[in-house]
Design a protein around this motif. Structure first.
Motif, PDB file in Angstrom:
ATOM      1  N   SER B 430       0.802  -1.217   0.000  1.00 64.03           N
ATOM      2  CA  SER B 430       0.000   0.000   0.000  1.00 64.03           C
ATOM      3  C   SER B 430       0.838   1.270   0.000  1.00 64.03           C
ATOM      4  CB  SER B 430      -0.922   0.017   1.217  1.00 64.03           C
ATOM      5  OG  SER B 430      -1.695  -1.148   1.249  1.00 64.03           O
ATOM      6  N   HIS B 431       2.028   1.187   0.585  1.00 65.25           N
ATOM      7  CA  HIS B 431       2.865   2.388   0.658  1.00 65.25           C
ATOM      8  C   HIS B 431       3.096   2.971  -0.738  1.00 65.25           C
ATOM      9  CE1 HIS B 431       6.795   4.518   0.777  1.00 65.25           C
ATOM     10  NE2 HIS B 431       6.210   5.084   1.822  1.00 65.25           N
ATOM     11  N   ASN B 432       3.361   2.096  -1.694  1.00 69.41           N
ATOM     12  CA  ASN B 432       3.604   2.535  -3.071  1.00 69.41           C
ATOM     13  C   ASN B 432       2.380   3.257  -3.641  1.00 69.41           C
ATOM     14  OD1 ASN B 432       2.963   1.776  -5.993  1.00 69.41           O
ATOM     15  ND2 ASN B 432       5.200   1.645  -5.975  1.00 69.41           N
ATOM     16  N   VAL B 433       1.182   2.727  -3.343  1.00 68.10           N
ATOM     17  CA  VAL B 433      -0.054   3.325  -3.853  1.00 68.10           C
ATOM     18  C   VAL B 433      -0.232   4.727  -3.269  1.00 68.10           C
ATOM     19  CG1 VAL B 433      -2.562   3.132  -3.906  1.00 68.10           C
ATOM     20  CG2 VAL B 433      -1.137   1.090  -4.156  1.00 68.10           C
ATOM     21  N   LEU B 434      -0.054   4.823  -1.954  1.00 65.69           N
ATOM     22  CA  LEU B 434      -0.231   6.120  -1.292  1.00 65.69           C
ATOM     23  C   LEU B 434       0.789   7.125  -1.810  1.00 65.69           C
ATOM     24  CD1 LEU B 434      -0.851   4.735   2.296  1.00 65.69           C
ATOM     25  CD2 LEU B 434      -2.525   5.947   0.884  1.00 65.69           C
ATOM     26  N   LEU B 435       2.037   6.699  -1.877  1.00 65.14           N
ATOM     27  CA  LEU B 435       3.112   7.600  -2.285  1.00 65.14           C
ATOM     28  C   LEU B 435       2.944   8.062  -3.737  1.00 65.14           C
ATOM     29  CD1 LEU B 435       5.877   8.734  -1.185  1.00 65.14           C
ATOM     30  CD2 LEU B 435       6.944   6.946  -2.563  1.00 65.14           C
ATOM     31  N   SER B 436       2.590   7.132  -4.626  1.00 69.30           N
ATOM     32  CA  SER B 436       2.551   7.484  -6.046  1.00 69.30           C
ATOM     33  C   SER B 436       1.256   8.158  -6.450  1.00 69.30           C
ATOM     34  CB  SER B 436       2.715   6.228  -6.904  1.00 69.30           C
ATOM     35  OG  SER B 436       3.804   5.479  -6.485  1.00 69.30           O
ATOM     36  N   GLN B 443       7.383  16.530  -7.549  1.00 69.03           N
ATOM     37  CA  GLN B 443       8.255  15.760  -8.430  1.00 69.03           C
ATOM     38  C   GLN B 443       9.637  15.557  -7.816  1.00 69.03           C
ATOM     39  OE1 GLN B 443       7.646  14.198 -11.142  1.00 69.03           O
ATOM     40  NE2 GLN B 443       5.682  14.981 -11.842  1.00 69.03           N
ATOM     41  N   LYS B 444      10.173  16.605  -7.178  1.00 70.11           N
ATOM     42  CA  LYS B 444      11.521  16.509  -6.637  1.00 70.11           C
ATOM     43  C   LYS B 444      11.620  15.450  -5.561  1.00 70.11           C
ATOM     44  CE  LYS B 444      14.185  20.524  -7.692  1.00 70.11           C
ATOM     45  NZ  LYS B 444      13.232  21.648  -7.959  1.00 70.11           N
ATOM     46  N   ALA B 445      10.628  15.426  -4.678  1.00 70.81           N
ATOM     47  CA  ALA B 445      10.663  14.476  -3.577  1.00 70.81           C
ATOM     48  C   ALA B 445      10.162  13.104  -4.008  1.00 70.81           C
ATOM     49  CB  ALA B 445       9.832  15.015  -2.417  1.00 70.81           C
ATOM     50  N   GLY B 446       9.746  12.983  -5.270  1.00 67.73           N
ATOM     51  CA  GLY B 446       9.255  11.700  -5.751  1.00 67.73           C
ATOM     52  C   GLY B 446       7.904  11.324  -5.177  1.00 67.73           C
ATOM     53  N   ARG B 447       7.121  12.327  -4.756  1.00 65.80           N
ATOM     54  CA  ARG B 447       5.793  12.049  -4.203  1.00 65.80           C
ATOM     55  C   ARG B 447       4.721  12.342  -5.235  1.00 65.80           C
ATOM     56  NH1 ARG B 447       4.821  12.230   1.179  1.00 65.80           N
ATOM     57  NH2 ARG B 447       6.612  12.563   2.541  1.00 65.80           N
ATOM     58  N   GLY B 448       3.650  11.586  -5.165  1.00 62.16           N
ATOM     59  CA  GLY B 448       2.495  11.878  -5.991  1.00 62.16           C
ATOM     60  C   GLY B 448       2.825  11.988  -7.467  1.00 62.16           C
TER      61      GLY B 448
END
Lengths: 328, 527
Positions: B430-436, B443-448
């Motif tokens: 789930s972490h991947n789903v929430l993060l992406s 974009q810089k922090a690789g979030r969303g």
């Protein structure tokens, strides 16, 4: 003569440049190649870096210039998808496409010849009319559908022929792979070659028929009949021979078409040729492969046209007169 | 000549696998060819799934996607930022070289390269330390409880072989340097590549020295790419191949009715969902000016209520979809049964729209790929007509994935009002789903990175960070539940369903279908 050929050569090069430029411009609208190359979780910064390294950020005119310079040295770069030199990819697949095109040209020509002569000579028989109607079907059903129908009939229901692939191939000296020397290879080529040749077949058949009708109306045929020659001698000795001149010219040109339009047939039959490579390249926005293929095909057409032009020039004295007259 | 070689190789393989009575050749066809033989070059499920037969990772997943030891026999979190992996001894690469700690360190360096598409597998790892020949430590920037979750497709390569053949980096596209590993393979896996003709066929034979006990009875595997759906199905029906996938849903009946063939269906991990523009102040392609209706949660709820998911399942997916209430497959999250979908209710939808100030609805546009997910365009057409019945009139723009993804990406100007997307978490977590998909885009922090809704909630971001380093499963699951509770209550996205996998096979083939659509030959038996 030499001046004429030189002028035509210069024109051909111009045509190639224009084709490449148009192709290049069109690729802008295909989508982003980077998306197809990287994983879904690749960060934007890395995508941007890759774009930069591949030169995709350069202005189009610079990219085009680089492309032409490299293409002139037969260097089309690495395929984005296959990560192999594009030239190798094309060379690997060229034998498959050429064999397919030639076999379908042969099938088309040798079926069209008797059918065209027959329908020309006996235009009022019901069998001629049936053949003509059938040929209309050949023109109107899309290649894709014909291929699928063939597969279902001959592979799935009858189990006679394979539905996909090229069968076993033998590598000849020089790296040319051929499927024409193995049983499975010969079986595999029948369906795709027929599918691909069907349109050309109909076209040539109708052309022969029309030419036959034309020739049969001419005075020398009437005289020949008046001299009491047999039907056979008139029809085949006189009429057919004169029919064939334009037909052969057209067939030569159609061969170019067969190679270029093998795309759909190759895709339906999983034929490992250049057309399929091109189609996949479009789906994956594999720019180097697309550009190289388009340049190659336009080169092919340019060469064929050049040869035809030169032949006309040699054969037809009227052209020479007109050309020299153009110098006023 | 080729025939003779084949016969010889098959004979050798038979002899090696204990003198089986007959050769069991298994032929199968997939949509495309594997894009490369280089295990670090291309992050694509099919390619990695295929290479999983040839190469192996430190951990692996069984047919039910549970972890089991791979090239590592066990692993432990010795310090919060230090994971220790104990390697399996006596494992040999296909060329006979030993597998040891040096190969792990080398594989890490090779993957942590800008030309390696799989760099994401090792992101956040600062150093890999060889403790002894069969022990390796991974040092991470911050605690990472799921460091190995994507490692069943992070494959180990042989240091000596790679160095000897100049394959220490994956193919460098910009420099035009092709890697030797793109066409040659030297793994530790159950199968070895015997012959490779790009786009024509790839032939594999079992690895006689494999460390694990083979569960298959194969002597040869022939993989053929068959791009056209109809041709692929025909090849199975005519018996030219033993197995194909994917089988298009409209052909499943036909394959089942045919004598001797059937289709194995099962849920895939991918979640198909709708995203809506929640960040623009004025909605694109809309007759509503000066504001964005989607910013009102009532409008989003109305859309949700307007979608008849059962009709989509029945009419378009022909039963082969599992409607979902959250953004992750229930297989991947234990508490997913605590969530239910908003019911299909047209009146409720209209009432909510009226409450939000749109009694007559509004107009906008829907964007959709037409060659990416199972029946994607048809699903979108259905949704457009369902929404129209409650007053949200949208024109549908469906186009090939190459164009679609480029246009809806931030770089393409985020050109959409709402649209359809699918997501499989690479880590199966789930972490991947929430993060992406659900974190505030950065974009810089690789979030969303794929949060096309532009949804933003500080608590969800915070929870995501906590979930990223929480090692206690109970606590972690509770936080995941809280995060999904917030996002479903706020209708950050509208989850639709998990599409189904459809593998067509001859009845004499036994195999195991993994829900991640990876295909391992070592479960295949030919009867």
């Amino acid at each position: 003569m030499a001046a004429f050929i030189l002028r035509r050569l210069a024109q051909s090069i111009l045509v190639m440049l224009v084709v490449s430029l148009v192709a290049f411009y069109m690729f802008q609208f295909l989508g982003d190649p980077i998306n197809q190359m990287v994983g879904i979780d690749t960060p934007l910064a890395e995508r941007e870096a890759l774009r930069e390294r591949l030169g995709l950020n350069d202005p189009m005119i610079i990219r085009f210039g680089k492309f032409v310079l490299n293409a002139a040295q037969l260097d089309f770069g690495l395929s984005y998808q296959h990560k192999q030199p594009v030239v190798d990819l094309l060379m690997e697949r060229m034998p498959a496409t050429i064999e397919l095109s030639f076999v379908s040209a042969i099938i088309a020509f040798f079926l069209a010849l008797p059918a065209g002569v027959y329908t020309g000579l006996y235009r009022n028989r019901w069998s001629s009319k049936a053949l003509l109607t059938l040929s209309l079907v050949g023109i109107s059903i899309p290649t894709f559908l014909i291929g699928i129908l063939f597969i279902y009939l001959f592979a799935v229901i009858l189990h006679w022929l394979p539905s996909f692939g090229r069968g076993d191939v033998i590598t000849l000296p020089g790296g040319w792979t051929t499927g024409l020397l193995t049983v499975s290879g010969l079986k595999a080529i029948i369906l795709p070659a027929t599918t691909l040749g069907l349109f050309t077949l109909t076209l040539i058949m109708r052309l022969i028929r029309a030419e036959m009708l034309e020739v049969l109306r001419t005075d020398y045929i009437k005289f020949a009949r008046a001299r009491g020659l047999t039907n056979r001698a008139v029809n085949f000795g006189h009429a057919l021979k004169n029919t064939l001149v334009p037909v052969i010219t057209v067939t030569g040109l159609l061969l170019g078409n067969l190679i270029a339009f093998a795309i759909i047939t190759e895709s339906v039959f999983q034929w490992p040729g250049m057309g399929r490579l091109f189609l996949q390249a479009i789906q994956e926005v594999d720019l180097p492969v697309m550009s190289a293929y388009l340049v190659m095909i336009s080169f092919l057409f340019v060469v064929i046209n050049l040869i035809v032009d030169i032949l006309y020039y040699v054969v037809d004295p009227r052209l020479r007169v007109e050309k020299s007259g153009g110098g006023h | 000549m080729r025939k003779a070689f084949t016969a010889l190789a098959v004979a050798a393989a038979v002899a090696a696998s204990g003198g089986m009575a007959e050769a069991k050749t298994f032929k199968w066809g997939f949509q495309t060819d594997t894009s490369s033989l280089d295990p670090h070059a291309h992050n694509v499920t099919f390619t990695l799934g295929f290479l999983g037969n040839v190469y192996e990772g430190l951990v692996r997943r069984d047919a039910d996607l549970q972890f089991e030891p791979g090239l590592a026999v066990k692993w432990e979190n010795v310090e919060p930022t230090r994971w220790r992996f104990y390697l399996r001894q006596g494992v040999k690469f296909h060329n006979g070289n030993d597998f040891n700690a040096d190969d792990v360190v080398f594989s890490f360096e090779r993957t942590n390269n800008e030309d390696a598409n799989l760099r994401g597998r090792v992101v956040g790892i600062t150093e890999v330390v060889k403790v002894d020949d069969y022990t390796v430590d991974f040092i991470t920037e911050k605690p990472n409880p799921i460091i190995y979750y994507e490692w069943d497709t992070w494959f180990m390569m042989d240091k000596e072989w790679s160095e000897a053949n100049g394959a220490t980096t994956p193919t460098n596209l910009s420099k035009g340097v092709e890697s030797f590993a793109a066409h040659n393979a030297n793994g530790t896996g159950a199968f070895m590549i015997k012959e490779r003709q790009t786009d024509v066929k790839t032939v594999l034979v079992p690895n006689p020295n494999w460390w694990d006990k083979p569960q298959h009875n194969l002597t040869e595997v022939i993989m053929t790419p068959i791009g056209q759906d109809a041709t692929r199905v025909a090849a199975l029906l005519s018996g030219e191949v033993d197995m194909v996938y994917p089988v298009p849903v409209q052909d499943i009946d036909r394959v089942n009715k045919n004598d001797g063939t059937s289709v194995m269906v099962g849920p895939e991990l991918r979640t198909i969902f709708l995203y809506m523009d929640l960040f623009r102040d004025e909605l694109l392609y809309s007759n509503v000016k000066g504001k964005n209706p989607f910013k009102d949660v009532k409008v989003r709820q109305a859309m949700y209520h307007a979608i008849d998911i059962e009709a989509i399942k029945k009419k378009i997916m022909r039963g082969l979809a599992d409607p979902s209430a959250i953004m992750i497959s229930p297989k991947l999250f234990d508490r997913s049964e605590n969530f239910t979908r908003l019911p299909y209710d047209r009146d409720k939808a209209k009432a909510l729209l009226a409450e939000a100030g749109y009694p007559d609805g509004f107009e906008t546009r829907m964007d959709c790929p037409n060659d990416r997910y199972v029946n994607d365009e048809q699903i979108c057409q259905a949704i457009v007509s369902m929404l129209a019945k409650v007053g949200i009139k949208s024109t549908l723009v469906a186009e090939p994935k190459a164009k679609y993804f480029a246009r809806i990406a931030p770089k393409g100007g985020s050109d959409y009002a709402f649209g359809l997307l699918g997501w499989t978490p690479g880590s199966f977590d789930s972490h991947n789903v929430l993060l992406s998909l659900l974190n505030t885009p950065d974009q810089k922090a690789g979030r969303g990175l794929y949060n096309y809704s532009g949804y933003s909630n500080a608590r969800v971001d915070e929870l995501t960070d906590l979930i990223g380093s929480e090692t206690d499963k109970e606590k972690r699951d509770a936080m995941i539940e809280e995060a999904f509770r917030i996002t479903t209550d706020e209708v950050a996205t509208i989850p639709l369903h998990q599409q189904a996998l459809a593998w067509g096979k001859r009845d004499n083939i036994e195999l195991k279908q993994r829900a991640d659509n990876q295909f391992r030959f070592y479960y295949v038996n030919v009867k």
